[in-house]
Design a protein around this motif. Structure first.
Motif, PDB file in Angstrom:
ATOM      1  N   CYS A 193       0.857  -1.181   0.000  1.00 20.17           N
ATOM      2  CA  CYS A 193       0.000   0.000   0.000  1.00 20.17           C
ATOM      3  C   CYS A 193       0.899   1.237   0.000  1.00 20.17           C
ATOM      4  O   CYS A 193       1.590   1.503   0.985  1.00 20.17           O
TER       5      CYS A 193
ATOM      6  N   LEU B 188      -2.618   6.160  -0.527  1.00 16.61           N
ATOM      7  CA  LEU B 188      -3.424   6.352   0.673  1.00 16.61           C
ATOM      8  C   LEU B 188      -3.871   7.812   0.812  1.00 16.61           C
ATOM      9  O   LEU B 188      -5.046   8.103   1.047  1.00 16.61           O
TER      10      LEU B 188
ATOM     11  N   ILE C  32      -7.763   9.317   0.500  1.00 12.35           N
ATOM     12  CA  ILE C  32      -8.426  10.108   1.548  1.00 12.35           C
ATOM     13  C   ILE C  32      -8.855  11.453   1.004  1.00 12.35           C
ATOM     14  O   ILE C  32      -9.986  11.913   1.252  1.00 12.35           O
TER      15      ILE C  32
ATOM     16  N   ILE D 215     -14.877   7.653   6.823  1.00 10.07           N
ATOM     17  CA  ILE D 215     -13.873   6.867   6.094  1.00 10.07           C
ATOM     18  C   ILE D 215     -13.460   5.700   6.975  1.00 10.07           C
ATOM     19  O   ILE D 215     -13.094   5.880   8.135  1.00 10.07           O
ATOM     20  N   SER D 216     -13.524   4.496   6.415  1.00 11.64           N
ATOM     21  CA  SER D 216     -13.122   3.281   7.115  1.00 11.64           C
ATOM     22  C   SER D 216     -11.828   2.774   6.492  1.00 11.64           C
ATOM     23  O   SER D 216     -11.776   2.498   5.289  1.00 11.64           O
ATOM     24  N   ILE D 217     -10.775   2.634   7.309  1.00  8.18           N
ATOM     25  CA  ILE D 217      -9.462   2.196   6.804  1.00  8.18           C
ATOM     26  C   ILE D 217      -9.006   0.972   7.581  1.00  8.18           C
ATOM     27  O   ILE D 217      -8.587   1.072   8.737  1.00  8.18           O
TER      28      ILE D 217
ATOM     29  N   ILE E 148      -1.576   7.618   6.839  1.00  8.82           N
ATOM     30  CA  ILE E 148      -2.940   7.481   7.341  1.00  8.82           C
ATOM     31  C   ILE E 148      -3.244   8.571   8.360  1.00  8.82           C
ATOM     32  O   ILE E 148      -4.282   9.231   8.307  1.00  8.82           O
TER      33      ILE E 148
ATOM     34  N   VAL F 263     -12.656   9.518  10.593  1.00  7.09           N
ATOM     35  CA  VAL F 263     -11.819   8.439  10.066  1.00  7.09           C
ATOM     36  C   VAL F 263     -11.719   7.343  11.127  1.00  7.09           C
ATOM     37  O   VAL F 263     -11.295   7.588  12.257  1.00  7.09           O
TER      38      VAL F 263
ATOM     39  N   CYS G 282     -10.163   3.541  11.989  1.00  4.62           N
ATOM     40  CA  CYS G 282      -9.065   2.672  11.564  1.00  4.62           C
ATOM     41  C   CYS G 282      -8.964   1.434  12.442  1.00  4.62           C
ATOM     42  O   CYS G 282      -9.264   1.473  13.643  1.00  4.62           O
TER      43      CYS G 282
ATOM     44  N   ASN H 218      -2.248   3.095  14.309  1.00  2.72           N
ATOM     45  CA  ASN H 218      -3.281   4.072  13.933  1.00  2.72           C
ATOM     46  C   ASN H 218      -3.828   4.763  15.175  1.00  2.72           C
ATOM     47  O   ASN H 218      -5.046   4.858  15.385  1.00  2.72           O
TER      48      ASN H 218
ATOM     49  N   SER I 224      -9.305  -5.632  11.010  1.00  6.53           N
ATOM     50  CA  SER I 224      -9.834  -5.159   9.726  1.00  6.53           C
ATOM     51  C   SER I 224     -11.336  -5.379   9.643  1.00  6.53           C
ATOM     52  O   SER I 224     -12.046  -4.612   8.989  1.00  6.53           O
TER      53      SER I 224
END
Length: 566
Positions: free
Chosen positions: A57, A62, A66, A77-79, A96, A110, A112, A126, A349
């Motif tokens: 990644c 990234l 975003i 936003i889901s990371i 991130i 956001v 994470c 995160n 995740s």
């Protein structure tokens, strides 16, 4: 596919459908976990951005994703991406964290994943304060893979397997790995199913028992070693990750802990011709206790700063059924079946999009709320009790702490009416950067606020805990004889003329004083400040955990704390 937005591994599909997938009746994974499936906010619209390929990644992808998401008008936003805790970047070097900072400035929350390097401390990633960091928990469903021994005893293991073995079929000779070691192979390696350690002639057609006393070989590798040696199945004795069922496909596999494993080894040693079969997996519904902190879920304190309590909260992340790319690998598909459009996956995740969906749910009810207000609502209404009415436990059985689960397990319906919220402002975050040690010039450049000046006393990591209006409290250093006072400001989002009274959960030896003890709000949207003073009165050294809860009789607003007594 290079340059294609198409999902090639199923991770993004699984996460997106968990966050906001539409309702699907009779969803199932080859007969397991059958039922109606839906995302956390099924009425939401989903925009997905591909930032990872087989090569990893990239930071630029990234940041671009975003920025694009913010420009496209998303609300959340889901990371589900994160660097290993061993290689954690600084806040303003982490793409991130940097992208999330700018998203927060534009009113976008956001969320994470906290990482899968648990259960060791200092593994959460995160962990920037403007990110909602999520830990993973189990759910009230597990997958049982029973081992039937030749003496009739049934040992209930955990796994996902679709073997064709049955009680009415053949029984297979049962052998301990150390008894089937290859020539010149140490018994310790064969007992752990090391690659190349098993003698094929001693294993072929038999049920192999291996242990997990050496972490160098993963469960999946052990399974492949046994399968490649011609074994009819594998029984793994290992307490590590026992809470997370391994998907072994059509190969007969079951995992048990040390206690049940000892019973199996005793049986092997009690007879000349031990036998066994491993039955196909069955659903176990309404499993208790649940939730429980997953073994893999990364733990706090944060490696970059201990002045912010991380993770923030916890959500389901073990054996989650959601949409996925149908597998093209024959080993993943049971005999006679078509590839499934769903998959069962585990990880933070999977927990992350649960919270993202819950945040979208809250946002739909309160469109004017800021990202930090939504985060506060989710945190202060989280539950710390399991389905037995007892405190949530970690995978070891010990009571979970704030560094395991943050504020607790999300409760989206309660988050719709939290009573009070803690609105962490943009200035709070800029002050955080100053206290952390960044120069004012860099903070101005990152924030775009040309007139910003760092507060007096910066840099000073100790001031992070006392001055940032966060929905939890972390005091990284409390010395004997010295009090630490933390200030917070609560906003009333409930009815007018509300009076909240404080109650305290604190361990013995830790003195705690809340001033004032009552908060009075004449109207909605008004604020009230209070202070929490911590002192050590003979408390044991190390982190102590508790909470301050404000209640008006209808709402309970719980703010957890972690205090390190030195």
């Amino acid at each position: 596919m290079t340059g294609s937005p198409r999902d090639t591994v199923g991770h993004g599909t699984h996460c997106a459908s968990t966050a906001a997938g539409a309702v699907v009746a009779d969803a199932e994974y080859y007969g397991l976990a059958r039922g109606a499936a839906k995302g956390g906010a099924p009425a939401s619209r989903v925009a997905t951005y591909k930032v990872c390929s087989m090569g990893g990644c990239s930071s630029s992808a990234l940041l671009k994703a975003i920025d694009d998401a913010v420009s496209d008008g998303v609300d959340v936003i889901s990371i589900s991406i994160g660097m290993s805790s061993a290689f954690a970047s600084d806040f303003l070097s982490d793409p991130i964290a940097l992208g999330a900072f700018h998203a927060h400035q534009r009113g976008v929350l956001v969320v994470c994943s906290g990482g899968n390097d648990g259960p060791n401390p200092y593994t959460v990633v995160n962990s920037a304060p403007w990110i909602l960091t999520v830990a993973a928990s189990s759910i009230d469903r597990t997958f049982q893979s029973s081992i039937v021994l030749g003496n009739g005893n049934v040992v209930k293991g955990v796994a996902i397997n679709f073997s064709n073995q049955s009680l009415s079929g053949d029984r297979f000779p049962l052998v301990f790995g150390a008894q089937a070691a290859g020539r010149y192979t140490p018994a310790s390696e064969a007992s752990n199913c090391y690659p190349g350690s098993l003698d094929v002639q001693k294993v072929a057609g038999k049920m192999v028992v291996c242990v997990g006393t050496n972490s160098m070989v993963s469960r999946r590798v052990k399974k492949l070693v046994a399968e490649g040696s011609g074994a009819s199945g594998l029984v793994l004795i290992d307490d590590t990750e026992k809470d997370v069922p391994l998907d072994a496909g059509s190969f007969a596999f079951s995992q048990v802990g040390a206690d049940l494993g000892a019973q199996i080894l005793d049986y092997i040693n009690s007879t000349k011709n031990p036998t066994a079969v491993i039955l196909p997996t069955e659903d176990v519904k309404l499993f208790k206790p649940a939730p429980m902190v997953a073994s893999f879920s990364a733990r706090g304190p944060g490696g970059l700063t201990e002045s912010i309590l991380k993770p923030d909260l916890m959500a389901p992340g073990v054996s989650i059924l959601a949409a996925a790319m149908p597998s093209t690998d024959k080993a993943d598909v049971p005999d006679g079946k078509k590839p499934s459009a769903f998959a069962i996956k585990s990880g933070t995740s999977m927990a992350c999009p649960h919270v993202a969906g819950a945040a979208a749910f809250v946002k739909s009810a309160h469109p004017g709320w800021s990202p930090s207000m939504i985060r506060s609502a989710l945190m202060t209404t989280a539950t710390t009790r399991n389905n037995l009415g007892q405190p949530v436990a970690s995978n070891t059985g010990a009571v979970a702490t704030g560094h395991d689960m943050g504020a607790g397990e999300i409760s989206p319906l309660r988050a719709l009416s939290p009573g009070l919220v803690f609105d962490t402002t943009a200035k709070d975050y800029l002050n955080f950067l100053c206290y952390y040690g960044y120069k004012a010039k860099l903070v101005r450049m990152v924030s775009g606020d040309a007139g910003f000046a760092c507060p007096r006393g910066a840099p000073s990591p100790d001031l992070i805990a006392t001055g940032i209006n966060y929905p939890s409290i972390s005091v990284p250093r409390l010395a004997a004889g010295k009090a630490v006072t933390v200030s917070r400001t609560a906003m009333n989002v409930g009815p007018s003329n509300a009076t909240y009274t404080a109650t305290v959960e604190a361990p013995a030896g830790l003195s705690l004083k809340v001033l004032p003890e009552r908060l009075v709000f004449s109207r909605r949207w008004t604020t009230a400040a209070y202070e929490v003073s911590f002192g050590s009165a003979g408390a044991s050294k190390g982190y102590a955990y508790g909470a301050v809860t404000w209640s008006d009789g209808a709402h309970s607003v719980r703010t957890p704390f972690a205090v390190n007594v030195v």
